[in-house]
Enzyme design. Sequence first.
Site, PDB file in Angstrom:
ATOM      1  N   HIS A 154       0.509  -1.111  -0.073  1.00 14.07           N
ATOM      2  CA  HIS A 154       0.213  -0.127   0.322  1.00 14.07           C
ATOM      3  C   HIS A 154       0.754   0.982  -0.040  1.00 14.07           C
ATOM      4  CE1 HIS A 154      -4.112  -1.573   0.888  1.00 14.07           C
ATOM      5  NE2 HIS A 154      -3.042  -2.499   0.977  1.00 14.07           N
ATOM      6  N   ASP A 362       3.678   9.584  -0.674  1.00 14.17           N
ATOM      7  CA  ASP A 362       2.306   8.356  -0.412  1.00 14.17           C
ATOM      8  C   ASP A 362       2.004   7.877  -1.755  1.00 14.17           C
ATOM      9  OD1 ASP A 362       0.315   8.239   1.301  1.00 14.17           O
ATOM     10  OD2 ASP A 362      -0.431  10.337   1.270  1.00 14.17           O
TER      11      ASP A 362
HETATM   12  C1  GDG Z   1      -2.459   3.726   3.249  1.00 15.05           C
HETATM   13  C2  GDG Z   1      -1.172   4.240   2.062  1.00 15.05           C
HETATM   14  C3  GDG Z   1      -2.548   4.251   0.449  1.00 15.05           C
HETATM   15  C4  GDG Z   1      -8.749   9.232   7.669  1.00 15.05           C
HETATM   16  N1  GDG Z   1      -9.315  10.067   8.987  1.00 15.05           N
HETATM   17  C5  GDG Z   1      -9.834   9.398   9.313  1.00 15.05           C
HETATM   18  C6  GDG Z   1     -10.645   9.030   8.235  1.00 15.05           C
HETATM   19  N2  GDG Z   1     -10.054   8.856   7.268  1.00 15.05           N
HETATM   20  C7  GDG Z   1     -10.059   8.093   5.690  1.00 15.05           C
HETATM   21  C8  GDG Z   1      -9.678   9.193   4.784  1.00 15.05           C
HETATM   22  C9  GDG Z   1      -9.197   7.834   3.845  1.00 15.05           C
HETATM   23  C10 GDG Z   1      -8.475   7.101   4.385  1.00 15.05           C
HETATM   24  O1  GDG Z   1      -8.336   6.702   6.004  1.00 15.05           O
HETATM   25  C11 GDG Z   1      -6.963   7.217   4.686  1.00 15.05           C
HETATM   26  O2  GDG Z   1      -6.049   7.067   3.794  1.00 15.05           O
HETATM   27  P1  GDG Z   1      -5.140   7.666   2.533  1.00 15.05           P
HETATM   28  O3  GDG Z   1      -4.927   6.334   1.335  1.00 15.05           O
HETATM   29  O4  GDG Z   1      -4.817   9.075   2.570  1.00 15.05           O
HETATM   30  O5  GDG Z   1      -3.661   6.574   3.863  1.00 15.05           O
HETATM   31  P2  GDG Z   1      -3.201   6.083   4.495  1.00 15.05           P
HETATM   32  O6  GDG Z   1      -4.286   5.899   5.585  1.00 15.05           O
HETATM   33  O7  GDG Z   1      -1.389   5.844   4.763  1.00 15.05           O
HETATM   34  O8  GDG Z   1      -3.035   4.823   4.165  1.00 15.05           O
HETATM   35  C12 GDG Z   1      -1.422   5.769   0.943  1.00 15.05           C
HETATM   36  C13 GDG Z   1      -3.468   3.863   1.668  1.00 15.05           C
HETATM   37  O9  GDG Z   1      -3.360   2.934   2.455  1.00 15.05           O
HETATM   38  C14 GDG Z   1      -4.634   2.744   0.978  1.00 15.05           C
HETATM   39  O10 GDG Z   1      -3.716   1.586   0.024  1.00 15.05           O
HETATM   40  O11 GDG Z   1      -3.469   5.292  -0.300  1.00 15.05           O
HETATM   41  O12 GDG Z   1      -0.624   6.320   0.769  1.00 15.05           O
HETATM   42  O13 GDG Z   1      -0.164   5.504   3.097  1.00 15.05           O
HETATM   43  O14 GDG Z   1      -9.483   6.984   3.542  1.00 15.05           O
HETATM   44  O15 GDG Z   1     -11.234   8.848   4.287  1.00 15.05           O
HETATM   45  N3  GDG Z   1     -12.525   7.763   7.968  1.00 15.05           N
HETATM   46  C15 GDG Z   1     -13.080   8.308   9.453  1.00 15.05           C
HETATM   47  N4  GDG Z   1     -12.867   9.177  10.201  1.00 15.05           N
HETATM   48  C16 GDG Z   1     -11.272   9.967   9.416  1.00 15.05           C
HETATM   49  O16 GDG Z   1     -11.626  10.731  10.982  1.00 15.05           O
HETATM   50  N5  GDG Z   1     -14.219   7.914   8.972  1.00 15.05           N
END
Ligand code: GDG
Length: 470
Positions: A154, A362
Amino acid sequence: MSRLVVISNRVAPIREGKVAAGGLAVGIHDALRQNGGIWFGWSGEVNNLPEVKSEQVGNINYVTLSLNKQDYDQYYRGFSNATLWPIFHYRIDLARYSREEYYGYRRVNAMLVEKLKPLLRPDDIIWVHDYHLIPFAEACRAQGIRNRIGFFLHIPFPAPEILTAIPPHNELLKTLCYYDLIGFQTETDRLAFQDYITREVRGVIERDGSLTAYGQNFRAGVYPIGVVPDEIRHLSEAYRARRLTVGRNRAGDLRKTIISVDRLDYSKGLVERFNAYQEFLDRFPEHRRNVEFIQIAPTSRSDVKTYQAIRQQLESEAGHINGRYADLDWTPVHYLNKSHERRVLMGLFHNAEVGFVTPLRDGMNLVAKEYVAAQDPENPGVLVLSRFAGAASELSAALIVNPYDCIGMAEALDRALRMPLAERKDRWETMMQSIRRFDLDAWRDNFLRDLHAFSSRPRASVKAGSAFAS
Ligand code: GDG
């Protein structure tokens, strides 16, 4: 039909049907439901009774186990999050290496395989997720498991010059090559891996595109993770009527909103983003009082030292900006250090004129895609996106910025807030085409299709206990 067995560090703690469930968890649940299966991983508990708990819901068996303190410290806090995470995000300066932690990481992977083995059927397809579990397939082979096994990373895969900072990089990468299929978020990641395999260990690219290295033959592919656009549209529209936080939106009030949502992590470029916002207020005084910046940053890994430091730094930055510019009726930064329900986030995205997504590195960044998918097609906001997010390779119609360029980011905010409707619509439509094409179903289906299709050649046998050989 083969069952699917998903292995991830954490089994999604939120079950389907709950409002807070994120897109990724929903996507994996859908895959498991198709032919039934198991979701296996750590429960998140740390105790000295590492018992396996199993809960059957429909045709999915959720199997979790706790870790003891030493395993938690070495496998999770240590090698996974204090060595692999920083180095895979190009932060050698923040990484530490301890041989004991590495051994703990290998030991926990082998222990997880031991616990999973009695639950497996010969034709199960195994799908392993992320950097915590790189040696999982090698441990499976060492314990005589011959099922097809795929791995999806990821996070970014670093350039070899960075990767080789991990002292046992060679041994670690050797274990990765025991998977039948290795999936990456972007072509850049896949090429970095291939570069390591061909240059560092003299692996070979075969005529059929597969790779051979360390006596193993396997495939590496690109499977950009996506979102579920309909789910996001549904959530954001359902919530838009409600007044959120300060409650202004494009339809009514003058004050505009810039929104950012990230786990509190140094890879997300939060400090650089706060500095850019301050630069923006300095350079473009006409926006003062007419804009506010909402940063939602739920704490993560709060027991890892570098994460405590960034939290303090951000609190001080937010205080500094508000101290300098705020007025009785205007708070320039809303810094919310707690998590929110998913439908609230999607509503906030819908109502914000600018999505400000500027990680230093990222793997993909789902927030960027969620922001775009939550926009009103008739009056969409503008995504300002770091070139170092995996999502930038698909979303080139965003305003692409370099998060190390403070003034450049400030200028991008100004441009985003002034952008005419026609340009906003053009950019949004281009981005939505890609978001629909590479949605979460496509990610999952393409990966599983390739994993099914690839029948591996006979493998060299791995001696049990070879895990620690150099
Ligand atoms: C890893 C990789 C890759 C965030 N705050 C809240 C919340 N979120 C949700 C967001 C989004 C998810 O969490 C975060 O996803 P990201 O992709 O931005 O980042 P990582 O957590 O670092 O994820 C990344 C991912 O895996 C998938 O392969 O894209 O690069 O680092 O969905 O909306 N959700 C809720 N409350 C929050 O306060 N419900």
